[in-house]
Design an enzyme around this catalytic site. Structure first.
Site, short mmCIF file in Angstrom:
data_model
loop_
_atom_site.label_atom_id
_atom_site.label_comp_id
_atom_site.label_asym_id
_atom_site.label_seq_id
_atom_site.Cartn_x
_atom_site.Cartn_y
_atom_site.Cartn_z
N GLY A 1 0.86 -1.18 0.00
CA GLY A 1 0.00 0.00 0.00
C GLY A 1 0.89 1.23 0.00
O GLY A 1 1.40 1.61 -1.03
N SER B 1 5.39 -5.34 -3.04
CA SER B 1 5.01 -3.94 -3.21
C SER B 1 5.59 -3.07 -2.09
O SER B 1 6.81 -3.13 -1.84
CB SER B 1 3.48 -3.86 -3.25
OG SER B 1 3.04 -2.63 -3.70
N TYR B 2 4.75 -2.31 -1.38
CA TYR B 2 5.30 -1.48 -0.30
C TYR B 2 5.86 -2.35 0.84
O TYR B 2 6.66 -1.87 1.65
CB TYR B 2 4.26 -0.49 0.25
CG TYR B 2 4.88 0.57 1.13
CD1 TYR B 2 5.52 1.67 0.57
CD2 TYR B 2 4.89 0.43 2.51
CE1 TYR B 2 6.13 2.62 1.36
CE2 TYR B 2 5.51 1.39 3.32
CZ TYR B 2 6.13 2.47 2.73
OH TYR B 2 6.76 3.41 3.53
N ASP C 1 5.06 -5.70 -14.74
CA ASP C 1 4.58 -4.68 -13.80
C ASP C 1 5.30 -3.38 -14.11
O ASP C 1 6.53 -3.34 -14.12
CB ASP C 1 4.89 -5.12 -12.36
CG ASP C 1 4.61 -4.02 -11.33
OD1 ASP C 1 3.76 -3.16 -11.59
OD2 ASP C 1 5.24 -4.06 -10.25
N HIS D 1 2.40 -7.12 -11.07
CA HIS D 1 2.82 -6.67 -9.74
C HIS D 1 2.58 -7.73 -8.67
O HIS D 1 3.41 -7.94 -7.80
CB HIS D 1 2.02 -5.41 -9.43
CG HIS D 1 2.47 -4.64 -8.24
ND1 HIS D 1 3.71 -4.05 -8.16
CD2 HIS D 1 1.85 -4.35 -7.06
CE1 HIS D 1 3.82 -3.42 -7.00
NE2 HIS D 1 2.71 -3.60 -6.31
#
Ligand code: NAG
Ligand code: NAG
Length: 497
Positions: free
Chosen positions: A136, A232-233, A422, A475
């Site tokens: 996120g 991701s984050y 991605d 992703h």
């Protein structure tokens, strides 16, 4: 809404409007999914006075705060999902155990984190324990990781029934999905001002408190090999949490030692400058933007700058790219229809781009929440893939390099993998980042294969970490290429390379 990227521009404009008055990172509240959230976050970080970068290296910090003890009095059996989940295929009932519930991580403010735990299909006690984290910041590991990527079930288009995921990772490990930080999914705080104090450092500390207390509730997993995985984050969350765990292991009492063995991160952010360079280069090299925009981006906006010029350029860039799925650039997008309507998309290599919507419907059903032991305080908002409560972010470092260097020196097993379609955290950014760490190559670039003996991607073994690509994956790698991702996690758990 889950897949909407036309909102790119509107959101950008909104974001700029709300961010000028604050010096902290703002995450605009209406984003729908993990990749959009990350894009907005990065943009907001770039275009404002930099966030306080306090957590550059948590391993060297002192005063991480005292350990919090869960005082809820709940036991493992209280969290057991006795009847299975609503809509679960009957053939899967009672072939593996599922648990879900809360661990309190702060008694004073009343912060409590929600988890979903799936035991391995066979012989759980001999299998490793994996903590899975989505990014996120502010997105749910239950809704994304468990339901769309690696958990035993996905949600059917009816939003009520589940299907069995063929390449569920509980075939090779016990998987613990944590909704983190408080404010994400079913995790909450009774002190709403806590949400505005979200940031990397508190996320790491709360996650650590969660783990210690989770092991108290599930003591028979205490000696299992423990690994942290995500994407991701979580490219920030994971090294940070691993760092805290190792630091605490070194100074703590033996009763709270966590048997951490490795980390595995997919399309994770690593370092602002190389990530940004990778983003620009990926867009250009995959024929998504014009030479003109590319030149302007690289010549005039390569460093974090606070200029109208670069913001306008990003708007132009959005217009050039159009409404594609930036985190799976050749994949389908979920059409946005009037509320309540869905179309059953033709399956594109098994992928339904609207599945996130079904998950959101499912996790908001009262009987589903009851089965999960969720929403115990009757949250006044619906469950959402990415939090609408967390709109500020206090601290986020510029780079993970110092933490990586230290984790490598400590001998932690590290796999960085990258789905190569991605555009949000693209493979070239990860390669620039790894290059910048100057690691010695031990086994040079070579293809790797999955169970079908087809080339699944490419791999380089460095002194300290392994880097692997996954061909044709977006992703969320296990969602887009489940068979290859499964081969990769098996390989990593078996400690081959
Ligand atoms: C939050 O408040 C509710 C309602 O008073 C209470 O039941 C719950 O235990 C509190 N949570 C924590 C973590 O203190
Ligand atoms: C962009 O960079 C080029 C080359 O450095 C320079 O000539 C030009 O004036 C810059 N444009 C803006 C708007 O900053």
């Amino acid at each position: 809404m889950e897949r909407g990227h036309t909102l790119f521009l509107t959101r950008l404009v909104l974001l700029i409007l709300v961010t000028v008055t604050t010096c902290e990172c703002q995450i605009h509240g209406s984003r729908a999914n993990q990749a959009e959230t990350l894009m907005e976050f990065r943009r907001s970080r770039k275009y404002q006075t930099r966030v306080s970068m306090v957590s550059e290296d948590m391993l060297t910090e002192s005063g991480l705060g005292e350990m919090k003890t869960d005082d809820s009095g709940r036991k493992m059996d209280d969290d057991y999902i006795h009847e299975g989940l609503p809509g679960q295929p009957l053939s899967t009932l009672s072939i593996f155990k599922q648990y879900a519930g809360y661990i309190n991580v702060d008694r004073v403010n009343g912060r409590s984190l929600f988890y979903y735990f799936v035991e391995a299909l066979d012989d759980p006690s001999s299998k490793p324990l994996v903590l899975w984290l989505n990014g996120g910041p502010g997105c749910s590991s239950l809704g994304v990781g468990a339901m769309l990527e690696i958990g035993p079930f996905g949600v059917n288009p009816d939003g009520k029934t589940l299907y069995t995921r063929r390449y569920s990772w509980n075939k090779v490990a016990n998987i613990l999905f944590l909704e983190s930080p408080a404010g994400v999914g079913f995790s909450y705080s009774n002190t709403t001002s806590d949400y505005d104090l979200s940031g990397d450092k508190r996320t790491a500390m709360d996650s650590y408190a969660f783990l210690v207390n989770w092991f108290r509730r599930f003591p028979h997993f205490k000696n299992s090999d423990f690994l942290i995985m995500g994407e991701s984050y979580a490219g920030f969350y994971i090294p940070e949490l691993a760092g805290v765990v190792i630091k605490k292991n070194m100074e703590g009492q033996s009763s709270s030692i966590i048997n951490i063995k490795g980390i595995m991160i997919g399309n994770g952010i690593m370092n602002e400058d190389t990530d940004d360079k990778g983003f620009n280069d990926y867009l250009w090299s995959h024929a998504l933007i014009s030479d003109e925009i590319y030149t302007k981006l690289t010549q005039n906006c390569s460093n974090a700058v606070n200029s109208e010029y670069c913001k306008n350029l990003e708007e132009e860039l959005g217009e050039e790219i159009g409404d594609i799925d930036l985190y799976n650039i050749y994949g389908p997008t979920c059409p946005r229809l009037p509320h309540g309507l869905t179309v059953r998309k033709k399956r594109h290599s098994g992928l339904d781009p609207c599945e996130g919507n079904y998950v959101e419907a499912y996790l908001n059903l009262p009987n589903v929440q009851k089965a999960f032991h969720a929403n115990v305080t009757k949250l006044s908002y619906p469950w959402a893939t990415c939090s609408k409560l967390i709109v500020k972010w206090k601290d986020s470092p510029k780079t993970m390099f110092p933490i990586y260097k230290r984790l490598i020196a400590l001998g932690l097993r590290i796999l960085l993998y990258s789905g190569d379609v991605d555009a949000v955290v693209p493979v070239c950014g990860t390669r620039y980042s790894i290059d910048a760490m100057n690691l010695k190559v031990i086994k040079p670039w070579r293809f790797w294969t999955d169970a079908t003996k087809q080339v699944a991607g490419y791999k380089v073994v460095y002194d300290g970490l392994t880097f692997a690509t996954v061909r044709g994956a977006g992703h969320e790698v296990p969602r887009f290429q489940p068979r290859q991702a499964f081969a990769l996690v098996k390989m990593f758990l078996a400690n081959r390379d």
